[in-house]
Design an enzyme around this catalytic site. Structure first.
Site, PDB file in Angstrom:
ATOM      1  N   SER A 109       9.031 -17.161   0.208  1.00  8.36           N
ATOM      2  CA  SER A 109       8.081 -16.360   1.015  1.00  8.36           C
ATOM      3  C   SER A 109       8.396 -16.254   2.431  1.00  8.36           C
ATOM      4  CB  SER A 109       6.606 -16.609   1.017  1.00  8.36           C
ATOM      5  OG  SER A 109       6.650 -18.010   1.608  1.00  8.36           O
ATOM      6  N   SER A 139      15.702  21.248  11.783  1.00 12.17           N
ATOM      7  CA  SER A 139      16.337  21.389  10.544  1.00 12.17           C
ATOM      8  C   SER A 139      17.841  21.155  10.491  1.00 12.17           C
ATOM      9  CB  SER A 139      16.185  22.546   9.752  1.00 12.17           C
ATOM     10  OG  SER A 139      17.016  23.023   8.777  1.00 12.17           O
ATOM     11  N   GLN A 199       0.612 -16.065  -2.907  1.00  7.73           N
ATOM     12  CA  GLN A 199       1.749 -15.777  -1.999  1.00  7.73           C
ATOM     13  C   GLN A 199       1.900 -14.173  -1.861  1.00  7.73           C
ATOM     14  OE1 GLN A 199       4.982 -18.468  -1.785  1.00  7.73           O
ATOM     15  NE2 GLN A 199       6.359 -16.974  -2.439  1.00  7.73           N
ATOM     16  N   TYR A 206      -6.162 -22.795  -5.491  1.00  2.00           N
ATOM     17  CA  TYR A 206      -4.951 -21.856  -5.413  1.00  2.00           C
ATOM     18  C   TYR A 206      -4.189 -21.735  -6.586  1.00  2.00           C
ATOM     19  CZ  TYR A 206      -0.547 -20.937  -2.997  1.00  2.00           C
ATOM     20  OH  TYR A 206       0.768 -20.203  -2.586  1.00  2.00           O
ATOM     21  N   ASN A 254      -1.808 -25.057   0.967  1.00  5.06           N
ATOM     22  CA  ASN A 254      -2.809 -24.095   0.534  1.00  5.06           C
ATOM     23  C   ASN A 254      -3.693 -23.662   1.646  1.00  5.06           C
ATOM     24  OD1 ASN A 254      -1.338 -24.493  -1.587  1.00  5.06           O
ATOM     25  ND2 ASN A 254      -3.142 -25.606  -2.801  1.00  5.06           N
ATOM     26  N   THR A 299     -14.920  25.933   5.393  1.00  4.85           N
ATOM     27  CA  THR A 299     -15.278  25.281   4.297  1.00  4.85           C
ATOM     28  C   THR A 299     -14.383  25.729   3.134  1.00  4.85           C
ATOM     29  OG1 THR A 299     -17.047  26.788   3.651  1.00  4.85           O
ATOM     30  CG2 THR A 299     -17.660  24.953   5.025  1.00  4.85           C
ATOM     31  N   HIS A 300     -14.091  24.955   2.234  1.00  3.87           N
ATOM     32  CA  HIS A 300     -12.925  25.320   1.194  1.00  3.87           C
ATOM     33  C   HIS A 300     -11.646  25.989   2.000  1.00  3.87           C
ATOM     34  CE1 HIS A 300     -16.505  25.021  -1.667  1.00  3.87           C
ATOM     35  NE2 HIS A 300     -17.133  25.671  -0.288  1.00  3.87           N
ATOM     36  N   ASN A 345       9.546  21.246  12.930  1.00  3.45           N
ATOM     37  CA  ASN A 345       8.641  20.646  11.983  1.00  3.45           C
ATOM     38  C   ASN A 345       8.020  19.462  12.303  1.00  3.45           C
ATOM     39  OD1 ASN A 345      10.089  22.273  10.170  1.00  3.45           O
ATOM     40  ND2 ASN A 345      11.488  21.015   9.779  1.00  3.45           N
TER      41      ASN A 345
END
Ligand code: ARG
Length: 495
Positions: free
Chosen positions: A25, A279, A324, A319, A112, A157-158, A287
């Protein structure tokens, strides 16, 4: 001494590197490594205070711990020959302080309870950081709102022009939403802030440890009491990841609006260049990439939440190593949500809004038709459904003036509205977007008075939220200072 000091007793050394890596880990452990040093310091202070280790031992080991606290953890402790950072740090201490001292640090605990405590400590900090970023974002929204209670714009709305509102009302709507995201994180924080240390593998320990003492040193107001629950519980992590996911769903909506508003056919806002890209082929392009990436990251955070939830689903007490695998998902959720909030605050603070464009769109699409329908009810004795149908019919005919309304009224009620006294002037007044906003004074509405009241309430709420975060930061810092002082005293004893 080579190889993992935890494995070498029970297991044979050789195993494929692929398996070593698979079980490790270490990558995610960097996230909790400094928390582990604090957990070690607290645990050692307790072992010393309870007389479980000798003063010589506690002082020699403390020297190593404070050294790492001050100068960082040596890279060698992150070597993947150790399964995780807990083993790596322990190996380093044993190498430096000798087995007779360093080999006693892990008495009365297990990895643990250790890892569960580390995660909670780190998460506590990250949540506080995120709350601070949220405060910044909310303050920015309130500032824009405060300056724009007269900036009339269309509401949708919508995604169709619906009724006029103001930029202040719009920004306040997001501030309310992020305010709830703030509350959800505070709520999660309360349950993150409980200490599992001393639960050991799951059944606690026969050594006379003092769990309340270590919890206090680490700034936890409470224990995660039942030791079996304490090592296996990750619902605190799920809750936090869920709160981050919901927060990102709010965020992606804000991003969507900024993307839409900055397009040429809407042009309500210009985002600062810092938050935009161009771009590689179209030289004219600007953008809104930051908002797009942020809208996209909502997927990564939601995915992390689902991954975490699926990892713990069906796990027996207590555990299991599966746990992990939850830690990286938790880290992704809190980290990505935190970055988004921080960046969004800057993106909004530097954006330029265009009141003229907003005003120009505010009355489009017959957006004040409701006000006209309301006028017919208030002043000319119609039922709302009647007036709704008359105005709707006029809109369908393509114009809303005295002639078309009269025509529609005859079709629907059999009589004209001019007969009841309606004038072209009254119609025009009702259709004015400014008028429409000004009459919407109900609590929480867009009229300037209603907005001023909301601003006051929200500024007060912000102040309380700021004080809460500050208090919590202070409380944690004080606990840490006190713990380090005790640690340094132990070292001084040795000299
Ligand atoms: N690296 C482990 C984790 O993150 C620490 C606990 C290991 N415990 C164990 N019994 N192998 O969960």
């Amino acid at each position: 001494m080579s190889g993992d000091l935890v494995r070498r007793g029970r297991l044979s050394a050789a195993r494929p590197e692929l398996v070593t890596e698979y079980l490790s880990s270490m990558d995610t452990d960097r996230w909790i490594a400094m928390a582990d040093i604090r957990v070690d310091i607290a645990h050692l202070l307790m072992l010393d205070r309870q007389g479980i280790v000798s003063r010589d031992t506690s002082s020699a080991v403390m020297k190593q711990l404070i050294g790492m606290y001050e100068n960082g953890i040596p890279e060698s402790a992150f070597d993947e020959q150790y399964e995780d950072i807990h083993a790596g740090i322990e190996a380093h201490i044993i190498a430096e302080a000798g087995m007779q001292h360093g080999g006693r640090l892990h008495m009365g605990r297990s990895r643990n309870d250790e890892v569960a405590t580390c995660i909670r400590i780190r998460l506590r900090e990250d949540i506080l950081g995120q709350l601070e970023a949220l405060l910044k974002l909310r303050r920015t929204l309130l500032e824009i709102a405060g300056a724009n209670s007269g900036t009339i714009m269309p509401g949708f709305t919508h995604l169709q022009h619906a009724q006029p509102t103001t930029l202040a009302h719009y920004m306040l709507s997001y501030e309310h939403a992020f305010g709830r995201d703030f509350e959800r994180l505070v709520d999660a924080y309360v349950r993150v802030n409980r200490c599992p240390l001393g639960s050991a593998a799951f059944a606690s320990t026969g050594y006379p440890i003092d769990r309340a003492y270590t919890a206090g040193l680490l700034g936890f107001p409470d224990l995660s009491l039942n030791t079996m629950d304490a090592v296996s519980a990750r619902d605190f992590a799920l809750e936090t990841a869920a709160a981050c996911t919901i927060l990102m769903s709010t965020m992606s909506r804000l991003c969507e609006e900024l993307i839409l508003w900055s397009s040429a056919f809407v042009e309500f806002v210009t985002l600062d260049d810092a938050y935009c890209s161009t771009s590689s082929i179209m030289p004219q392009k600007k953008n809104p990439d930051t908002a797009e990436i942020m809208r996209g990251k909502t997927g990564a955070v939601a995915g992390a939440f689902v991954a975490a939830l699926t990892t713990v689903k069906g796990l027996p007490m207590s555990y299991n190593r599966d746990l992990q695998d939850l830690t990286p998902s938790l880290r992704t959720a809190i980290m990505e949500a935190g970055r988004a909030v921080e960046i969004a605050a800057g993106m909004l603070a530097t954006a330029t809004f265009h009141p003229d464009r907003m005003r120009a769109e505010a009355g489009r699409g017959f957006s004040t038709a409701t006000d006209l329908a309301d006028l017919l009810v208030r002043s000319y004795g119609l039922a709302f459904r009647e007036s709704h149908n008359i105005v709707g019919r006029a809109v369908k005919k393509g114009s809303v003036d005295l002639a078309s309304l009269d025509e529609a009224a005859v079709e629907i009620t059999g009589t004209t509205l001019s007969a009841r006294g309606l004038t072209q002037e009254a119609i025009e007044e009702a259709l004015d977007p400014g008028y429409s906003v000004s009459v919407r004074r109900a609590a929480g509405g867009p009229a300037p008075e209603a907005v001023a009241a909301q601003l006051e309430v929200r500024r007060e709420a912000m102040g309380e939220d700021e004080a809460w975060v500050l208090d919590e930061r202070l409380r944690l810092a004080e606990a840490e200072t006190a713990m380090l002082e005790k640690g340094r005293e132990l070292i001084a004893y040795h000299i």
